[in-house]
Enzyme design. Structure first.
Site, short mmCIF file in Angstrom:
data_model
loop_
_atom_site.label_atom_id
_atom_site.label_comp_id
_atom_site.label_asym_id
_atom_site.label_seq_id
_atom_site.Cartn_x
_atom_site.Cartn_y
_atom_site.Cartn_z
N ASP A 52 -11.88 2.69 4.58
CA ASP A 52 -12.47 2.21 3.33
C ASP A 52 -12.47 0.69 3.29
OD1 ASP A 52 -9.78 1.86 2.96
OD2 ASP A 52 -9.65 2.96 1.07
N SER A 53 -11.95 0.06 4.36
CA SER A 53 -12.10 -1.40 4.52
C SER A 53 -13.58 -1.75 4.64
CB SER A 53 -11.31 -1.89 5.74
OG SER A 53 -11.63 -1.12 6.88
N ASP A 91 -11.59 7.78 5.90
CA ASP A 91 -10.78 7.54 4.71
C ASP A 91 -11.34 8.26 3.49
OD1 ASP A 91 -8.52 6.02 5.25
OD2 ASP A 91 -9.58 4.10 5.10
N LYS A 121 -8.12 10.65 6.15
CA LYS A 121 -6.89 9.87 5.91
C LYS A 121 -6.80 9.60 4.42
CE LYS A 121 -6.40 5.31 7.22
NZ LYS A 121 -6.21 4.61 5.93
N GLU A 123 -3.98 7.75 1.30
CA GLU A 123 -2.83 6.87 1.09
C GLU A 123 -1.80 7.51 0.16
OE1 GLU A 123 -4.20 3.04 -0.30
OE2 GLU A 123 -5.52 2.77 1.43
N GLU A 190 1.38 0.48 7.45
CA GLU A 190 0.75 -0.85 7.33
C GLU A 190 1.73 -1.88 6.79
OE1 GLU A 190 -3.10 -0.81 5.49
OE2 GLU A 190 -3.23 -3.01 5.46
O1 KIV Z 1 -9.44 1.05 5.82
C1 KIV Z 1 -8.88 0.62 6.86
O2 KIV Z 1 -9.47 -0.09 7.68
C2 KIV Z 1 -7.50 1.02 7.09
C3 KIV Z 1 -6.76 0.33 8.20
C4 KIV Z 1 -6.38 -1.03 7.80
C5 KIV Z 1 -5.61 1.12 8.67
O3 KIV Z 1 -6.97 1.83 6.39
#
Ligand code: KIV
Length: 272
Positions: A52-53, A91, A121, A123, A190
């Site tokens: 989600d980055s 994510d 994934k 959190e 992280e």
């Molecule tokens: O969204 C992302 O890129 C991440 C990484 C920083 C692990 O969760």
């Protein structure tokens, strides 16, 4: 340090657990589009994270919070079309799994069905345990994410190192164990102290993939645009830049402007 490497034709969640057992470190990078994913996969990266980055890197938002489930599915389906070998983890974006386990399952199913991703994934620790169970019961592999969890940035207030204090370190260790017991196939850790990350990796059988968590873990993940030096405002200590693409791309664009303005481009061989 072990550099053992088995030749995997296709990486699965089982391959990752096997890699840890064999002492082979796991490589993971982000990708959000077809062209980048093709290069990352072709280079032999084990896991591609459709993170989600993308909210920051692709859309220019300040945080990861605004990206939607539809947008994540769009990015993930572009990545999936490029892949021959890597495991693709997607994510679950902020707001798509926190309210209740049924919604979490619906979001995970949309990702799997509409993008073709291989795993999701999310959190958090014990607060998302029931959601993780639901998703796993539907046959969808889940990767956990502990330590600095960017979707909770407004709770933390800063992006500084997490779990430096004993109480937070204790909770992180309990959460990591809970994620393993619940059935997660791996955990991203992280920005936590290297000593703590090593301790967690050594105490669990599932792989711990670190970002800013030292080298005592089972693998590493970076945001591809950061490690290529395309982004240059973001300079955390843990980031190793393998290229300075910001500079190189700027030079290429400037040269293009010069060539167009001077009618150097196109030349005789570059036309019909
Ligand atoms: O969204 C992302 O890129 C991440 C990484 C920083 C692990 O969760």
């Amino acid at each position: 340090m072990s550099t053992a490497k088995k030749d995997y034709k296709r990486i699965t969640v089982k391959s990752l657990v096997e890699m840890k057992a064999n002492g082979e470190k796991i490589s993971m990078l982000t990708a959000y589009d077809y062209t980048m994913a093709k290069i990352v996969d072709g280079a032999g990266i084990d896991v591609i994270l459709v993170g989600d980055s993308a909210s920051n890197v692709m859309a220019g938002h300040e945080t990861t919070l605004p990206i939607t489930l539809d947008q994540m599915i769009y990015h993930a389906s572009s990545v999936i079309r490029a892949i021959d070998r890597a495991l693709v983890v997607v994510d679950l974006p902020f707001g798509s799994y926190q309210s209740d386990p049924k919604e979490a399952l619906r979001s995970a199913i949309r990702i799997m069905k509409e993008s073709g991703g291989h795993a999701v994934k999310l959190e958090g620790g014990k607060e998302v345990k029931e959601s993780i169970k639901r998703i796993l019961n539907a046959g969808v592999p889940v990767m956990g994410h502990l330590g600095l969890t960017p979707q909770s940035i407004y709770k933390f207030g800063t992006y500084t190192v997490r779990a430096k204090e004993e109480a937070e370190a204790k909770k992180l260790k309990e959460d990591a164990l809970m994620l393993q017991k619940t059935g997660c196939f791996a955990i991203v850790l992280e920005k936590v102290p290297a000593k703590l990350a090593k301790e967690v990796a050594e105490s669990l059988t599932i792989p711990i993939i670190g970002i800013g968590a030292g080298n005592g873990v089972d693998g590493q993940v970076l945001v591809t645009h950061d490690m290529l030096g395309m982004t240059h405002e973001f300079n955390p200590r843990f980031l190793r830049r393998y290229l300075d693409l910001y500079k190189e791309m700027t030079q290429a664009f400037e040269q293009y402007v010069t060539d167009v303005k001077s009618v150097d481009f196109p030349n005789e061989n570059e036309q019909y």
